[in-house]
Motif scaffolding. Structure first.
Motif, PDB file in Angstrom:
ATOM      1  N   GLU A  46      48.696   3.162 124.155  1.00 26.86           N
ATOM      2  CA  GLU A  46      49.455   3.744 123.048  1.00 26.86           C
ATOM      3  C   GLU A  46      49.570   5.262 123.169  1.00 26.86           C
ATOM      4  OE1 GLU A  46      47.348   3.878 119.143  1.00 26.86           O
ATOM      5  OE2 GLU A  46      45.832   2.697 120.197  1.00 26.86           O
ATOM      6  N   ASN A  47      50.570   5.797 122.480  1.00 24.32           N
ATOM      7  CA  ASN A  47      50.854   7.230 122.502  1.00 24.32           C
ATOM      8  C   ASN A  47      49.813   7.989 121.688  1.00 24.32           C
ATOM      9  OD1 ASN A  47      51.913   9.781 122.522  1.00 24.32           O
ATOM     10  ND2 ASN A  47      53.884   9.234 121.613  1.00 24.32           N
ATOM     11  N   ASP A  48      48.622   8.097 122.286  1.00 28.22           N
ATOM     12  CA  ASP A  48      47.503   8.716 121.590  1.00 28.22           C
ATOM     13  C   ASP A  48      46.501   9.203 122.633  1.00 28.22           C
ATOM     14  OD1 ASP A  48      45.813   9.076 119.010  1.00 28.22           O
ATOM     15  OD2 ASP A  48      44.508   7.930 120.349  1.00 28.22           O
ATOM     16  N   ARG A  49      46.114  10.468 122.553  1.00 29.28           N
ATOM     17  CA  ARG A  49      45.205  11.040 123.546  1.00 29.28           C
ATOM     18  C   ARG A  49      43.842  10.332 123.551  1.00 29.28           C
ATOM     19  NH1 ARG A  49      46.060  15.970 126.073  1.00 29.28           N
ATOM     20  NH2 ARG A  49      48.074  16.953 125.613  1.00 29.28           N
ATOM     21  N   GLU A  50      43.371   9.938 122.380  1.00 31.90           N
ATOM     22  CA  GLU A  50      42.082   9.247 122.316  1.00 31.90           C
ATOM     23  C   GLU A  50      42.138   7.915 123.049  1.00 31.90           C
ATOM     24  OE1 GLU A  50      39.218  10.455 121.208  1.00 31.90           O
ATOM     25  OE2 GLU A  50      40.305  12.336 120.871  1.00 31.90           O
ATOM     26  N   ALA A  51      43.279   7.250 122.950  1.00 28.20           N
ATOM     27  CA  ALA A  51      43.436   5.975 123.654  1.00 28.20           C
ATOM     28  C   ALA A  51      43.396   6.187 125.163  1.00 28.20           C
ATOM     29  CB  ALA A  51      44.750   5.312 123.235  1.00 28.20           C
ATOM     30  N   PHE A  52      43.987   7.269 125.626  1.00 29.09           N
ATOM     31  CA  PHE A  52      43.974   7.578 127.060  1.00 29.09           C
ATOM     32  C   PHE A  52      42.564   7.941 127.522  1.00 29.09           C
ATOM     33  CE2 PHE A  52      48.453   7.294 126.989  1.00 29.09           C
ATOM     34  CZ  PHE A  52      48.902   7.288 128.303  1.00 29.09           C
ATOM     35  N   LYS A  53      41.814   8.655 126.689  1.00 24.87           N
ATOM     36  CA  LYS A  53      40.443   9.003 127.052  1.00 24.87           C
ATOM     37  C   LYS A  53      39.584   7.736 127.153  1.00 24.87           C
ATOM     38  CE  LYS A  53      39.923  12.307 123.882  1.00 24.87           C
ATOM     39  NZ  LYS A  53      39.241  13.385 123.111  1.00 24.87           N
ATOM     40  N   PRO A  75      47.659  12.041 132.722  1.00 28.71           N
ATOM     41  CA  PRO A  75      48.511  10.849 132.620  1.00 28.71           C
ATOM     42  C   PRO A  75      49.182  10.716 131.260  1.00 28.71           C
ATOM     43  CG  PRO A  75      46.179  10.242 132.662  1.00 28.71           C
ATOM     44  CD  PRO A  75      46.264  11.691 133.021  1.00 28.71           C
ATOM     45  N   PHE A  76      48.502  11.189 130.206  1.00 25.72           N
ATOM     46  CA  PHE A  76      49.118  11.148 128.879  1.00 25.72           C
ATOM     47  C   PHE A  76      50.377  12.000 128.851  1.00 25.72           C
ATOM     48  CE2 PHE A  76      49.722  13.284 124.781  1.00 25.72           C
ATOM     49  CZ  PHE A  76      49.921  12.199 123.946  1.00 25.72           C
ATOM     50  N   ARG A  77      50.306  13.204 129.389  1.00 23.99           N
ATOM     51  CA  ARG A  77      51.450  14.103 129.363  1.00 23.99           C
ATOM     52  C   ARG A  77      52.573  13.578 130.264  1.00 23.99           C
ATOM     53  NH1 ARG A  77      49.858  20.352 129.576  1.00 23.99           N
ATOM     54  NH2 ARG A  77      51.614  20.446 128.131  1.00 23.99           N
ATOM     55  N   PHE A  78      52.171  12.995 131.397  1.00 24.22           N
ATOM     56  CA  PHE A  78      53.172  12.455 132.337  1.00 24.22           C
ATOM     57  C   PHE A  78      53.966  11.326 131.677  1.00 24.22           C
ATOM     58  CE2 PHE A  78      54.597   9.869 135.948  1.00 24.22           C
ATOM     59  CZ  PHE A  78      55.116  10.846 136.788  1.00 24.22           C
ATOM     60  N   LYS A  79      53.282  10.500 130.897  1.00 27.90           N
ATOM     61  CA  LYS A  79      53.953   9.357 130.267  1.00 27.90           C
ATOM     62  C   LYS A  79      54.686   9.745 128.988  1.00 27.90           C
ATOM     63  CE  LYS A  79      55.031   5.171 128.931  1.00 27.90           C
ATOM     64  NZ  LYS A  79      55.936   5.600 127.829  1.00 27.90           N
ATOM     65  N   TYR A  80      54.047  10.534 128.119  1.00 29.15           N
ATOM     66  CA  TYR A  80      54.598  10.716 126.780  1.00 29.15           C
ATOM     67  C   TYR A  80      55.167  12.107 126.479  1.00 29.15           C
ATOM     68  CZ  TYR A  80      52.740   6.158 125.493  1.00 29.15           C
ATOM     69  OH  TYR A  80      52.497   4.814 125.415  1.00 29.15           O
ATOM     70  N   GLU A  81      54.762  13.132 127.175  1.00 27.18           N
ATOM     71  CA  GLU A  81      55.266  14.472 126.864  1.00 27.18           C
ATOM     72  C   GLU A  81      56.413  14.893 127.780  1.00 27.18           C
ATOM     73  OE1 GLU A  81      52.185  17.400 126.659  1.00 27.18           O
ATOM     74  OE2 GLU A  81      51.292  16.528 124.845  1.00 27.18           O
ATOM     75  N   MET A  82      56.344  14.527 129.028  1.00 31.03           N
ATOM     76  CA  MET A  82      57.430  14.863 129.962  1.00 31.03           C
ATOM     77  C   MET A  82      58.690  14.115 129.558  1.00 31.03           C
ATOM     78  SD  MET A  82      57.414  14.511 134.127  1.00 31.03           S
ATOM     79  CE  MET A  82      56.057  15.663 134.331  1.00 31.03           C
ATOM     80  N   SER A 116      48.574   4.116 145.541  1.00 36.95           N
ATOM     81  CA  SER A 116      47.769   5.262 145.106  1.00 36.95           C
ATOM     82  C   SER A 116      48.484   6.137 144.090  1.00 36.95           C
ATOM     83  CB  SER A 116      47.363   6.117 146.316  1.00 36.95           C
ATOM     84  OG  SER A 116      46.590   5.367 147.222  1.00 36.95           O
ATOM     85  N   TYR A 117      49.838   6.183 144.187  1.00 35.93           N
ATOM     86  CA  TYR A 117      50.633   7.010 143.273  1.00 35.93           C
ATOM     87  C   TYR A 117      51.662   6.106 142.599  1.00 35.93           C
ATOM     88  CZ  TYR A 117      48.459  10.961 145.621  1.00 35.93           C
ATOM     89  OH  TYR A 117      47.546  11.851 146.116  1.00 35.93           O
ATOM     90  N   CYS A 118      51.157   5.220 141.757  1.00 34.66           N
ATOM     91  CA  CYS A 118      52.007   4.169 141.191  1.00 34.66           C
ATOM     92  C   CYS A 118      52.710   4.580 139.900  1.00 34.66           C
ATOM     93  CB  CYS A 118      51.185   2.911 140.951  1.00 34.66           C
ATOM     94  SG  CYS A 118      49.650   3.213 140.046  1.00 34.66           S
ATOM     95  N   ASN A 119      52.306   5.693 139.312  1.00 35.13           N
ATOM     96  CA  ASN A 119      52.942   6.172 138.081  1.00 35.13           C
ATOM     97  C   ASN A 119      54.015   7.194 138.452  1.00 35.13           C
ATOM     98  OD1 ASN A 119      51.083   4.810 136.109  1.00 35.13           O
ATOM     99  ND2 ASN A 119      49.578   6.040 137.230  1.00 35.13           N
ATOM    100  N   MET A 120      55.275   6.854 138.230  1.00 30.09           N
ATOM    101  CA  MET A 120      56.372   7.647 138.784  1.00 30.09           C
ATOM    102  C   MET A 120      57.433   8.030 137.768  1.00 30.09           C
ATOM    103  SD  MET A 120      57.039   5.566 142.334  1.00 30.09           S
ATOM    104  CE  MET A 120      55.680   5.065 143.378  1.00 30.09           C
ATOM    105  N   ARG A 121      58.175   9.063 138.145  1.00 30.49           N
ATOM    106  CA  ARG A 121      59.408   9.461 137.468  1.00 30.49           C
ATOM    107  C   ARG A 121      60.376   9.949 138.538  1.00 30.49           C
ATOM    108  NH1 ARG A 121      59.915  10.822 131.980  1.00 30.49           N
ATOM    109  NH2 ARG A 121      58.046  10.471 130.696  1.00 30.49           N
TER     110      ARG A 121
END
Length: 345
Positions: A46-53, A75-82, A116-121
């Motif tokens: 979910e879009n929440d820093r605590e959830a990512f931690k 990873p939080f910023r890569f997914k939700y802030e960018m 290794s780098y599966c999270n992309m944009r």
């Protein structure tokens, strides 16, 4: 509230050795990507820093406690802030070029393309410039130790290349000879190193352990020393002298304090009260001194006050001469950093 795209520029690295360079610069489908593969598809968090931690701790239980906020934030910023349209800068280790582009796609989880780098944009690289064309300050900022970060201080130095034709000078941009950001880098490195030394002294040499260390520094700069007993020393922690027997003047009586606060006049006066005729007093603290303490010392020709920053400067100046046990406590590496020509001699 709608963001000002011109203010948003992300910096990204392709791993410590640039192992994702070919992925980033793929001609058919260029992209930017981050690791954290053990966290799985970031869309499931979910879009929440605590959830990512929480997810980070589950996936990487060995993560140091003090680093959790920073590491999970990437990873939080890569997914939700960018966002699509944000600028991105990538300093390539492989060809020493700086690539500047725009984010063109939403977050995607593609383990089939890179495990290794599966999270992309997806991105569009608009321009690439040699590192020599980029200001020293901007190079320092995009050289961040983080895999993903926001460029804040030198955004203009990066984005100016998207509006300037750098090919006007045979493919090379003119380099300012008086790049003032060099001084910023030097000051930043000095400040960071000093902070590191202060922290190590406070945590590793607190209390009585600080006294033999100060004695060691005095030995290095040419004095013989004797550390007094831990109690009944009359406020004198170290006695320093030039001759081997310790009987020839001047004799220096030293008091040391491994504290962060300001030392007041009463403590300085107490030290001076134990200084005999023909002797000198030296007060060394990792903190500083109050104005009253400094005013008192000014009228005493045989009294010297040394604050924390001055003491750390002496450590830096004589670091190579430190005993190996102290180098292990304060590990530093000798590196070269840029300096202005007028300051180079």
């Amino acid at each position: 509230m709608e963001r000002n795209i011109m203010d948003v520029c992300w910096g990204i690295h392709a791993g410590k050795t640039g192992d994702a360079d070919s992925l980033f610069l793929d001609k058919k489908s260029p992209c930017i990507a981050i690791g954290w593969d053990a966290m799985g598809n970031l869309s499931n968090i979910e879009n929440d820093r605590e959830a990512f931690k929480k997810k980070l701790i589950e996936a990487y239980p060995d993560t140091k406690k003090g680093a959790i906020n920073t590491v999970a934030g990437m990873p939080f910023r890569f997914k939700y802030e960018m966002q699509i349209g944000d600028y991105v800068v990538y300093p390539s280790v492989a060809d020493r070029m700086v690539y500047i582009g725009k984010v063109t796609g939403d977050y995607e989880y593609k383990p089939e393309k890179s495990k290794s780098y599966c999270n992309m944009r997806s991105v569009e690289w608009i321009k690439s410039v040699p590192r020599t064309s980029v200001s020293q300050g901007a190079l320092y900022e995009i050289g961040s130790a983080l895999s993903l970060f926001q460029v804040k201080n030198y955004v203009d130095d990066i984005l100016m290349f998207l509006d300037v034709n750098i090919s006007a000078n045979n493919g090379e941009a003119a380099i300012e000879s008086d790049d003032n950001t060099i001084d910023d880098i030097f000051a930043n490195v000095e400040e960071t190193t000093s902070d590191f030394i202060f922290k190590k002294l406070f945590t590793e040499l607190k209390g009585f352990a600080f006294e033999p260390f100060v004695a060691h520094i005095l030995n290095i700069i040419g004095y013989n020393t004797r550390v007094t007993k831990k109690s009944g020393d009359g406020g004198i922690d170290i006695v320093a002298f030039k001759d081997e027997l310790g009987i020839e003047p001047p004799i220096i009586k030293v008091q040391v304090k491994c504290v962060e606060g300001a030392i007041g006049a009463p403590a300085v006066q107490a030290l001076y009260g134990n200084v005999e005729v023909g002797e000198y007093g030296l007060f060394i603290t990792l903190g500083d001194f109050t104005k009253q303490a400094m005013d008192f010392a000014k009228i005493k020709t045989n009294l010297r006050l040394m604050d924390g920053q001055e003491f750390v400067n002496i450590i830096l100046k004589n670091y190579e001469k430190l005993d190996s046990k102290y180098k292990a406590i304060i590990p530093l590496k000798n590196v070269y950093i840029p300096t202005q020509i007028e300051n180079a001699y």
